[in-house]
Design a protein around this motif. Structure first.
Motif, PDB file in Angstrom:
ATOM      1  N   VAL A   1       1.083  -9.655   0.747  1.00 38.94           N
ATOM      2  CA  VAL A   1       0.017  -8.661   0.932  1.00 38.94           C
ATOM      3  C   VAL A   1       0.645  -7.322   1.291  1.00 38.94           C
ATOM      4  O   VAL A   1       1.328  -7.199   2.320  1.00 38.94           O
ATOM      5  CB  VAL A   1      -0.965  -9.112   2.046  1.00 38.94           C
ATOM      6  CG1 VAL A   1      -2.068  -8.075   2.237  1.00 38.94           C
ATOM      7  CG2 VAL A   1      -1.571 -10.466   1.706  1.00 38.94           C
ATOM      8  N   MET A   2       0.436  -6.329   0.420  1.00 41.11           N
ATOM      9  CA  MET A   2       1.045  -5.015   0.631  1.00 41.11           C
ATOM     10  C   MET A   2       0.334  -4.249   1.742  1.00 41.11           C
ATOM     11  O   MET A   2      -0.802  -4.561   2.108  1.00 41.11           O
ATOM     12  CB  MET A   2       0.990  -4.196  -0.676  1.00 41.11           C
ATOM     13  CG  MET A   2       1.830  -4.792  -1.792  1.00 41.11           C
ATOM     14  SD  MET A   2       1.487  -4.042  -3.394  1.00 41.11           S
ATOM     15  CE  MET A   2       2.370  -2.501  -3.231  1.00 41.11           C
ATOM     16  N   GLN A   3       1.017  -3.210   2.239  1.00 39.51           N
ATOM     17  CA  GLN A   3       0.460  -2.391   3.326  1.00 39.51           C
ATOM     18  C   GLN A   3      -0.838  -1.704   2.888  1.00 39.51           C
ATOM     19  O   GLN A   3      -1.807  -1.670   3.623  1.00 39.51           O
ATOM     20  CB  GLN A   3       1.501  -1.333   3.726  1.00 39.51           C
ATOM     21  CG  GLN A   3       1.025  -0.413   4.837  1.00 39.51           C
ATOM     22  CD  GLN A   3       2.121   0.546   5.283  1.00 39.51           C
ATOM     23  OE1 GLN A   3       3.290   0.318   5.031  1.00 39.51           O
ATOM     24  NE2 GLN A   3       1.745   1.610   5.937  1.00 39.51           N
ATOM     25  N   ASN A   4      -0.840  -1.146   1.671  1.00 36.58           N
ATOM     26  CA  ASN A   4      -2.015  -0.414   1.181  1.00 36.58           C
ATOM     27  C   ASN A   4      -2.785  -1.295   0.202  1.00 36.58           C
ATOM     28  O   ASN A   4      -2.331  -1.539  -0.906  1.00 36.58           O
ATOM     29  CB  ASN A   4      -1.557   0.876   0.488  1.00 36.58           C
ATOM     30  CG  ASN A   4      -2.731   1.729   0.035  1.00 36.58           C
ATOM     31  OD1 ASN A   4      -3.882   1.294   0.081  1.00 36.58           O
ATOM     32  ND2 ASN A   4      -2.450   2.936  -0.392  1.00 36.58           N
ATOM     33  N   PRO A   5      -3.985  -1.766   0.592  1.00 35.74           N
ATOM     34  CA  PRO A   5      -4.732  -2.674  -0.300  1.00 35.74           C
ATOM     35  C   PRO A   5      -5.097  -2.034  -1.637  1.00 35.74           C
ATOM     36  O   PRO A   5      -5.237  -2.724  -2.641  1.00 35.74           O
ATOM     37  CB  PRO A   5      -5.987  -3.016   0.522  1.00 35.74           C
ATOM     38  CG  PRO A   5      -6.104  -1.962   1.552  1.00 35.74           C
ATOM     39  CD  PRO A   5      -4.709  -1.502   1.843  1.00 35.74           C
TER      40      PRO A   5
END
Length: 571
Positions: free
Chosen positions: A384-388
């Protein structure tokens, strides 16, 4: 507020209502800030603190339209009677996202932008640019591209770009949001230096209260539900015990004092660790330390993920990961921490198979991952990346979460069952038929987590899961991840947040310059001055409090605090 100083910012019965919203965001704001003051504005997400900042710099009403009532004067002039150009000559803003503030192709061009707009003579311009660049320690990088810089350097360039115009007021909007702890300390030092040297009025909007209080501020203004809930000195505010009730994280040492039974008063100077009257709290802290029995849980489960002599390089000249070894057991919650550019995110990419290691190997449940595709790994390891917004590609929530199953040819009945389960786990079941665009940032983050969980991975890797979140939303996300962990999912978090690391992840792996320099409990890491300095972390104030009070085992004191707080949270 110093009554002898001249007011420079004056809100009188001020109200602001965005045209796009049903209710006003700011109500009956009465606030005066004087020349040369340094004021911190704190508040939970959605409280109106950023709207207050946007009123100061002219983004309201010139960029964000709405209805203003009451008065806001800067330097004695009503802001609504000025244009944004006039306001920009009084208020310089350093934004949370430095990338969004860059205009020039080089550092020098970017800093010079305001002067070029004013047609300043080139000789004077170069002199002024060099002067402010030197002040923020960027004088040797004037020919570099802003986008090649680290997070801390980018912020310094933004800082210089507003200072070069010689504005009276400097406004910092979430200056610590994207910085590692040590770089954050440097940023606060820099703000403090300019405040003292140049006598500017400084307004800081930030929810990382303890980190800002590393240096002195005159006042803290607490905004809640669009109203001013408090306007006090740091000593008065920490003693008032109103922050936790508003979802704002008070300094850890202050919480520890309260756990130790200390009645915190302004006379104790509790606003900053450096000013705290240790003589008034020492006995109570020592007594509490002796009364606590460590509550140690030992995880004896088998390894789920292990790295053996792992190395990776994008180019032959620059090796990013160097001989990394670690073991992560089933059901652990682990932090991967270190300075910006240390190789943390690259390590996550290697684990997920986005890039391939050059040497060494990765073992999943004892099996070498070599040759496993990204698609195959995603069944075992969710990322899961920092920026959705960088992960979401479908307009509707259901379709986004279902995407991974549909790509794999899972039939629709099974897909629906698994999507509904993932949405329920992530607290998104009521929004099943909603469009993504209707969600908040935190809810979008949950959608990306649901999209990973629907494939039933045993490991979930999250890059900065709480970046930019206030304490309430931070706690919400972390308690949700804790509940996933209790269901058997191993959680690995890449983070700059020392609170998160201490509170939720018993195990921490420290990366510095591509090498592992620490692998121990979070309490051990954040009480080790050598490791924290090398990895741009920050010694926790709990450790500083324990040392100052003469506690025999400061590391044990930190661990006891974590265990005690965890017990309170789950009581």
């Amino acid at each position: 507020m110093d009554t002898n100083k001249k007011p420079i910012i004056q809100f009188n019965s001020f109200q602001f209502h965005y045209f796009s919203q049903a209710e006003p965001t700011l109500h009956d704001i009465n606030l005066t800030i004087c020349e040369g003051e340094k004021v911190l504005i704190v508040g939970p997400s959605g409280s109106g603190k950023s709207t207050l900042g946007n009123c100061l710099n002219g983004l309201i009403p010139f960029a964000y339209k709405g209805e203003i009532e009451g008065s806001l004067k800067i330097n004695g002039r009503e802001t609504r009677e000025m244009n944004i150009f006039e306001l920009s000559k009084m208020v310089g803003t350093v934004l949370q996202d430095a990338d969004g503030q860059f205009i020039g192709l080089t550092v020098g061009e970017d800093i010079a932008f305001a002067l070029e707009n004013d047609c300043v003579d080139q000789g004077k311009m170069k002199e002024a640019v060099q002067k402010v660049a030197d002040m923020v320690d960027m004088g040797n990088l004037l020919k570099s591209s802003p986008f090649e810089l680290s997070g801390g350097q980018k912020q310094r360039v933004s800082f210089a770009g507003v200072m070069v115009d010689d504005v009276d007021i400097l406004l910092f909007d979430e200056p610590l949001a994207n910085l590692d702890p040590a770089t954050g300390k440097t940023a606060i030092d820099l703000i403090d230096h300019v405040w003292k040297e140049l006598g500017k009025t400084v307004v800081i909007i930030e929810h990382r209260l303890e980190d800002v209080l590393y240096r002195d501020v005159d006042r803290i203004v607490v905004v809640n539900d669009g109203r001013i809930a408090a306007d006090m000195s740091p000593d008065e505010l920490i003693a008032a015990d109103i922050l936790p009730g508003m979802g704002i994280r008070e300094p850890l040492y202050a919480t520890a004092l309260k756990y130790a039974g200390v009645r915190v008063t302004p006379e104790m100077r509790p606003g900053r660790m450096e000013t705290l009257r240790i003589d008034l709290v020492k006995e109570a802290v020592q007594k509490w330390a002796l009364s606590r029995v460590p509550d140690r849980e030992v995880n004896n489960r088998p390894d789920i993920l292990a790295a053996e002599h792992l190395s990776f390089q994008y180019t032959k000249k620059r090796r990013i990961l160097k001989d990394i070894n670690f073991h992560i057991r089933e059901g652990e919650m682990v932090s991967i921490v270190g300075t910006n550019g240390a190789g943390k995110s690259t390590l996550a990419k290697v684990i997920c198979g986005f890039v391939t290691e050059d040497e060494g190997r990765l073992l999943y449940e004892g099996e070498d991952l070599k040759g496993k595709t990204i698609k195959e790994r995603s069944r075992m390891i969710g990322f899961v990346m920092q920026n959705p917004n960088q992960m979401i590609c479908k307009p509707m929530i259901y379709d986004e979460v279902a995407l991974g199953l549909r790509i794999r040819g899972v039939d629709e009945a099974e897909t629906e069952k698994r999507v509904e389960k993932a949405l329920k786990i992530c607290g998104l079941a009521p929004f099943k038929k909603w469009p993504i665009s209707a969600l908040s940032f935190g809810q979008k983050k949950r959608v990306t987590i649901a999209s990973a969980l629907v494939l039933d991975p045993k490991i979930l890797i999250l890059d900065e899961p709480t970046a930019g979140q206030d304490f309430h939303h931070y706690t919400e996300i972390m308690e949700f991840l804790k509940s996933l962990n209790s269901e058997g999912v191993t959680i690995i978090m890449i983070t700059h947040d020392m609170h998160l690391m201490l509170e939720y992840t018993p195990h921490a792996i420290v990366i510095s310059d591509g090498q592992k320099i620490g692998d121990a409990t979070s309490a051990e890491i954040l009480t080790n001055e050598t490791i924290t300095e090398q990895a741009n972390l920050k010694i926790t104030s709990l450790y500083e409090l324990a040392v100052a009070c003469g506690v025999e085992n400061p590391e044990g004191f930190v661990q006891n605090f974590i265990d005690y707080e965890r017990g309170l949270r789950h009581a």
